[in-house]
Scaffold this motif. Structure first.
Motif, PDB file in Angstrom:
ATOM      1  N   ASP A 121       0.827  -1.210   0.000  1.00  0.00           N
ATOM      2  CA  ASP A 121       0.000   0.000   0.000  1.00  0.00           C
ATOM      3  C   ASP A 121       0.861   1.258   0.000  1.00  0.00           C
ATOM      4  O   ASP A 121       0.498   2.269  -0.611  1.00  0.00           O
ATOM      5  CB  ASP A 121      -0.921   0.012   1.230  1.00  0.00           C
ATOM      6  CG  ASP A 121      -2.099  -0.951   1.096  1.00  0.00           C
ATOM      7  OD1 ASP A 121      -2.573  -1.136  -0.036  1.00  0.00           O
ATOM      8  OD2 ASP A 121      -2.532  -1.496   2.125  1.00  0.00           O
ATOM      9  N   ARG A 122       1.989   1.197   0.683  1.00  0.00           N
ATOM     10  CA  ARG A 122       2.814   2.397   0.844  1.00  0.00           C
ATOM     11  C   ARG A 122       3.749   2.639  -0.331  1.00  0.00           C
ATOM     12  O   ARG A 122       3.985   3.788  -0.725  1.00  0.00           O
ATOM     13  CB  ARG A 122       3.626   2.278   2.136  1.00  0.00           C
ATOM     14  CG  ARG A 122       4.465   3.507   2.463  1.00  0.00           C
ATOM     15  CD  ARG A 122       5.114   3.375   3.822  1.00  0.00           C
ATOM     16  NE  ARG A 122       4.126   3.226   4.888  1.00  0.00           N
ATOM     17  CZ  ARG A 122       4.435   3.016   6.165  1.00  0.00           C
ATOM     18  NH1 ARG A 122       5.715   2.940   6.523  1.00  0.00           N
ATOM     19  NH2 ARG A 122       3.497   2.884   7.074  1.00  0.00           N
ATOM     20  N   TYR A 123       4.299   1.551  -0.912  1.00  0.00           N
ATOM     21  CA  TYR A 123       5.337   1.722  -1.938  1.00  0.00           C
ATOM     22  C   TYR A 123       4.953   1.170  -3.313  1.00  0.00           C
ATOM     23  O   TYR A 123       5.700   1.396  -4.275  1.00  0.00           O
ATOM     24  CB  TYR A 123       6.640   1.051  -1.483  1.00  0.00           C
ATOM     25  CG  TYR A 123       7.176   1.637  -0.197  1.00  0.00           C
ATOM     26  CD1 TYR A 123       7.707   2.924  -0.161  1.00  0.00           C
ATOM     27  CD2 TYR A 123       7.129   0.911   0.985  1.00  0.00           C
ATOM     28  CE1 TYR A 123       8.204   3.462   1.027  1.00  0.00           C
ATOM     29  CE2 TYR A 123       7.625   1.437   2.175  1.00  0.00           C
ATOM     30  CZ  TYR A 123       8.149   2.710   2.185  1.00  0.00           C
ATOM     31  OH  TYR A 123       8.624   3.240   3.357  1.00  0.00           O
ATOM     32  N   GLY A 124       3.850   0.432  -3.419  1.00  0.00           N
ATOM     33  CA  GLY A 124       3.450  -0.119  -4.705  1.00  0.00           C
ATOM     34  C   GLY A 124       3.735  -1.610  -4.812  1.00  0.00           C
ATOM     35  O   GLY A 124       4.604  -2.142  -4.107  1.00  0.00           O
ATOM     36  N   GLN A 125       3.019  -2.276  -5.715  1.00  0.00           N
ATOM     37  CA  GLN A 125       3.110  -3.726  -5.818  1.00  0.00           C
ATOM     38  C   GLN A 125       4.474  -4.213  -6.291  1.00  0.00           C
ATOM     39  O   GLN A 125       5.101  -5.063  -5.645  1.00  0.00           O
ATOM     40  CB  GLN A 125       2.006  -4.243  -6.756  1.00  0.00           C
ATOM     41  CG  GLN A 125       0.598  -4.057  -6.213  1.00  0.00           C
ATOM     42  CD  GLN A 125      -0.453  -4.690  -7.096  1.00  0.00           C
ATOM     43  OE1 GLN A 125      -0.162  -5.224  -8.159  1.00  0.00           O
ATOM     44  NE2 GLN A 125      -1.704  -4.618  -6.662  1.00  0.00           N
ATOM     45  N   SER A 126       4.956  -3.700  -7.417  1.00  0.00           N
ATOM     46  CA  SER A 126       6.193  -4.230  -7.993  1.00  0.00           C
ATOM     47  C   SER A 126       7.405  -3.961  -7.111  1.00  0.00           C
ATOM     48  O   SER A 126       8.308  -4.808  -7.009  1.00  0.00           O
ATOM     49  CB  SER A 126       6.413  -3.646  -9.388  1.00  0.00           C
ATOM     50  OG  SER A 126       6.474  -2.232  -9.336  1.00  0.00           O
ATOM     51  N   ARG A 127       7.450  -2.819  -6.450  1.00  0.00           N
ATOM     52  CA  ARG A 127       8.611  -2.464  -5.622  1.00  0.00           C
ATOM     53  C   ARG A 127       8.729  -3.359  -4.394  1.00  0.00           C
ATOM     54  O   ARG A 127       9.836  -3.531  -3.851  1.00  0.00           O
ATOM     55  CB  ARG A 127       8.529  -1.000  -5.184  1.00  0.00           C
ATOM     56  CG  ARG A 127       8.727  -0.003  -6.313  1.00  0.00           C
ATOM     57  CD  ARG A 127       8.682   1.421  -5.786  1.00  0.00           C
ATOM     58  NE  ARG A 127       9.789   1.690  -4.855  1.00  0.00           N
ATOM     59  CZ  ARG A 127       9.903   2.811  -4.159  1.00  0.00           C
ATOM     60  NH1 ARG A 127       8.970   3.760  -4.271  1.00  0.00           N
ATOM     61  NH2 ARG A 127      10.924   2.996  -3.338  1.00  0.00           N
ATOM     62  N   VAL A 128       7.624  -3.936  -3.944  1.00  0.00           N
ATOM     63  CA  VAL A 128       7.649  -4.783  -2.751  1.00  0.00           C
ATOM     64  C   VAL A 128       7.604  -6.266  -3.116  1.00  0.00           C
ATOM     65  O   VAL A 128       8.347  -7.080  -2.556  1.00  0.00           O
ATOM     66  CB  VAL A 128       6.460  -4.439  -1.827  1.00  0.00           C
ATOM     67  CG1 VAL A 128       6.393  -5.400  -0.643  1.00  0.00           C
ATOM     68  CG2 VAL A 128       6.564  -3.000  -1.340  1.00  0.00           C
TER      69      VAL A 128
END
Length: 415
Positions: free
Chosen positions: A72-79
């Motif tokens: 939620d905070r950084y985005g799907q692909s980045r996490v």
């Protein structure tokens, strides 16, 4: 007949993220069974195998909500991609430790550290929400399809893991989900056109989703629902063994999943009626009602149809339940909210399996289905008692979302 599903996939990019995400979701259903079979075969200890698998599951209960919050905070692909890479590396380390006859503590360490596989199912639902924002009918079809995928994974995953472990090598049942997790997550994350943008946190909704009374009710209902699933698996294994058909337990359990998948597909074609809270309560009530006849089973011929029927209310309950969770949680916290719901299910499965094992040992297999029936009734009681909080939180979230929807409409009109 399939027109609702054809319309669903008319959205650009929907086939891409659904097909790639399926690989990672299938891996999730294979990992637990693959670990248990691998450890049991190589170390010749089911107790150790269960403990290693249980350690990973217990860790997942902590990591899944945390990963949801980070998404939620950084985005799907980045996490998701770093989490999948780490999970794959630690899973490979687990296999290596077994192959090299490393100390037992290394099995627990690597199993625990591998519990970072992202919840791709939750991320897929978030993408549908972004695509069909405000379209209740399309979201109903999307949630139905997602639940059917979950059931298909539940059917195929364990069968594939066991087939690979017994037909190729004990490690194969764990290596395959390792590869699928990594490849599936990377390909899923590469579908950037459908990835939801990070939603800025609304100052009025900065409270943790855990403080949402409606979500608290849903988590408790899902805890008992998970207990139903966990105890149903254990009860079926014990009951079929008592009948002299222990090898048929997997097939019998798959009938429950097939019944759920069939009902999920049909449910997605129906037009929504009533309120979301009312539909969810009706689903839980149906689930409780259809579980009761299992206590009348006296042999395989009676168990088989009753198991199929028992699964018919599962998908509608989960479809309306996950849809309701989406209504309860702000868009900026949607992944965390859904992963908390999934965590409750996983915790319930572990609890139900443990209690059912004790119950079978103490009271025998003849009364094994009392526990899943009781868990379903408890889920119904909690759902009914929590209707006030569910309706209140849905109304509050709807009121908060209206200004945002109005602003989007004004932007479109101005353009």
């Amino acid at each position: 007949m399939l027109a609702p599903y054809r319309r669903l996939f008319s959205a650009k990019g929907s086939v891409g993220f659904t097909s790639t995400g399926f690989l990672a979701r299938l891996a999730l259903s294979m990992s637990g069974v693959g670990t248990v079979v691998m450890v049991a075969a190589i170390r010749d200890s089911y107790a150790l195998a269960g403990a290693v698998g249980g350690a990973s599951l217990a860790t997942t209960l902590l990591t899944v909500p945390l990963l949801g919050r980070l998404v939620d905070r950084y985005g799907q692909s980045r996490v998701a991609v770093p989490a999948a890479i780490w999970s794959a590396l630690m899973s490979a380390a687990l296999v290596a430790c077994l192959s090299l006859d490393a100390p037992t503590w290394t099995l627990f360490a690597t199993s625990i550290l591998s519990a970072t596989a992202p919840n791709v199912g939750g991320m897929a639902r978030a993408r549908w929400t972004e695509i069909y924002d405000g379209d209740a009918d399309s979201m109903h079809v999307a949630n139905s399809f997602e639940q059917v995928l979950d059931e298909v994974c539940f059917i195929l995953g364990p069968l594939l893991a066991v087939a690979l472990a017994t037909g190729v090598a004990p490690e194969a049942g764990r290596i395959a989900p390792l590869v699928l997790t990594l490849v599936g997550t990377i390909l899923f994350s590469a579908q950037r056109s459908t990835e939801p943008p990070v939603q800025p946190a609304d100052p009025s909704t900065t409270r943790s989703p855990l403080r949402n009374r409606g979500l608290q009710v849903m988590m408790l209902v899902f805890l008992f629902t998970g207990s139903l699933f966990g105890s149903l698996e254990m009860a079926t294994v014990a009951f079929t063994e008592s009948l002299g058909h222990g090898s048929s337990a997997g097939l019998v359990l798959s009938l429950q999943a097939i019944g759920s998948a069939v009902s999920g597909m049909l449910f997605g074609m129906l037009t929504l009626r009533g309120t979301s809270t009312g539909r969810f309560l009706a689903g839980v009530g149906g689930m409780a009602l259809l579980m009761l006849p299992l206590n009348l089973a006296v042999g395989m011929w009676s168990l088989v149809p009753l198991m199929f029927i028992a699964g018919m209310a599962t998908s509608p309950t989960m479809i309306t339940g996950m849809g309701l969770v989406m209504e309860l949680i702000p868009r900026s916290q949607i992944n965390e909210g859904m992963t908390l719901a999934v965590t409750s299910l996983l915790g319930g499965i572990a609890l139900g399996s443990t209690v059912a094992g004790w119950s079978v040992e103490r009271f025998g297999a003849d009364s094994a289905y009392v526990l899943p029936s009781s868990a379903a009734l408890l889920a119904l009681l909690v759902g009914a008692a929590g209707q006030f909080w569910l309706r209140r939180e849905v109304a509050a979230q709807s009121a908060q979302a209206e200004p945002t929807s109005a602003a989007k409409t004004a932007e479109v009109a101005a353009a």
